[in-house]
Scaffold this motif. Sequence first.
Motif, PDB file in Angstrom:
ATOM      1  N   TYR A  59       0.846  -1.177   0.000  1.00 48.78           N
ATOM      2  CA  TYR A  59       0.000   0.000   0.000  1.00 48.78           C
ATOM      3  C   TYR A  59       0.892   1.241   0.000  1.00 48.78           C
ATOM      4  O   TYR A  59       2.004   1.224   0.537  1.00 48.78           O
ATOM      5  CB  TYR A  59      -0.880   0.056   1.253  1.00 48.78           C
ATOM      6  N   GLN A  90       0.746   5.457   1.021  1.00 49.86           N
ATOM      7  CA  GLN A  90      -0.015   6.472   1.770  1.00 49.86           C
ATOM      8  C   GLN A  90       0.666   7.824   1.579  1.00 49.86           C
ATOM      9  O   GLN A  90       1.804   8.017   2.012  1.00 49.86           O
ATOM     10  CB  GLN A  90      -0.070   6.105   3.243  1.00 49.86           C
ATOM     11  N   GLY A 130      -5.782   8.395   2.025  1.00 51.99           N
ATOM     12  CA  GLY A 130      -5.935   7.062   2.586  1.00 51.99           C
ATOM     13  C   GLY A 130      -4.933   6.104   1.977  1.00 51.99           C
ATOM     14  O   GLY A 130      -4.195   6.440   1.055  1.00 51.99           O
ATOM     15  N   LEU A 131      -4.901   4.917   2.497  1.00 52.55           N
ATOM     16  CA  LEU A 131      -4.033   3.881   1.964  1.00 52.55           C
ATOM     17  C   LEU A 131      -4.556   3.422   0.606  1.00 52.55           C
ATOM     18  O   LEU A 131      -5.718   3.071   0.466  1.00 52.55           O
ATOM     19  CB  LEU A 131      -3.997   2.682   2.914  1.00 52.55           C
ATOM     20  N   LEU A 185      -4.013   0.715  -2.513  1.00 51.99           N
ATOM     21  CA  LEU A 185      -3.394  -0.547  -2.861  1.00 51.99           C
ATOM     22  C   LEU A 185      -2.594  -0.410  -4.148  1.00 51.99           C
ATOM     23  O   LEU A 185      -3.118   0.022  -5.172  1.00 51.99           O
ATOM     24  CB  LEU A 185      -4.464  -1.626  -3.030  1.00 51.99           C
TER      25      LEU A 185
END
Lengths: 116, 116
Positions: A36, A38, A43-44, A46
Amino acid sequence: AQSVTQPDIHITVSEGASLELRCNYSYGATPYLFWYVQSPGQGLQLLLKYFSGDTLVQGIKGFEAEFKRSQSSFNLRKPSVHWSDAAEYFCAVGAYSGGGADGLTFGKGTHLIIQP
Amino acid sequence: DTGVSQDPRHKITKRGQNVTFRCDPISEHNRLYWYRQTLGQGPEFLTYFQNEAQLEKSRLLSDRFSAERPKGSFSTLEIQRTEQGDSAMYLCASSLGTGKGFNEQFFGPGTRLTVL
């Protein structure tokens, strides 16, 4: 219990250079592996995942990762980084419990700095 | 698909006060997760819902923490009598759990809590 180690807290790379971020995992069965990204205030997201099959997986933004069972590693690579790649990168391992919680265990992250 | 949303994005509170965060998952997702991320660390699993049932809780979730998902849609995370050590980013994620293999989790932007 599973665990993830990201040995590099910070990595500095020149723009246009290649990148490799290291990830080692500990898990008793076949792992489900993720990377992931960030960015500040985001947000994280993928980047890519490995569930089974081909050990070299392609992701978004030109990233790829290679699963090596013998080394318990899942390193992330990119042939040429861009300034926009500066961010925090997290490796994670998932534990499938047969219908129960698909919990993710994250590493502590690697902070990527891009030099102009 | 509007993604996972969280509200508020930032919360500043005084020690001892109660706070509540909300998470709205992707609409068709039946699984919902809460994670906590402190500075310099990766996210740590807190709790997990399948539909409205809370099926797993981490030992990180002290008795001051409670989470609900009343109708299997949105979820709330409440922290009572906040402490300075509760200062963190609280992340929500959702997935479509099929009971077959691992299910990818999609993360929201997080709620940053600062306890003064």
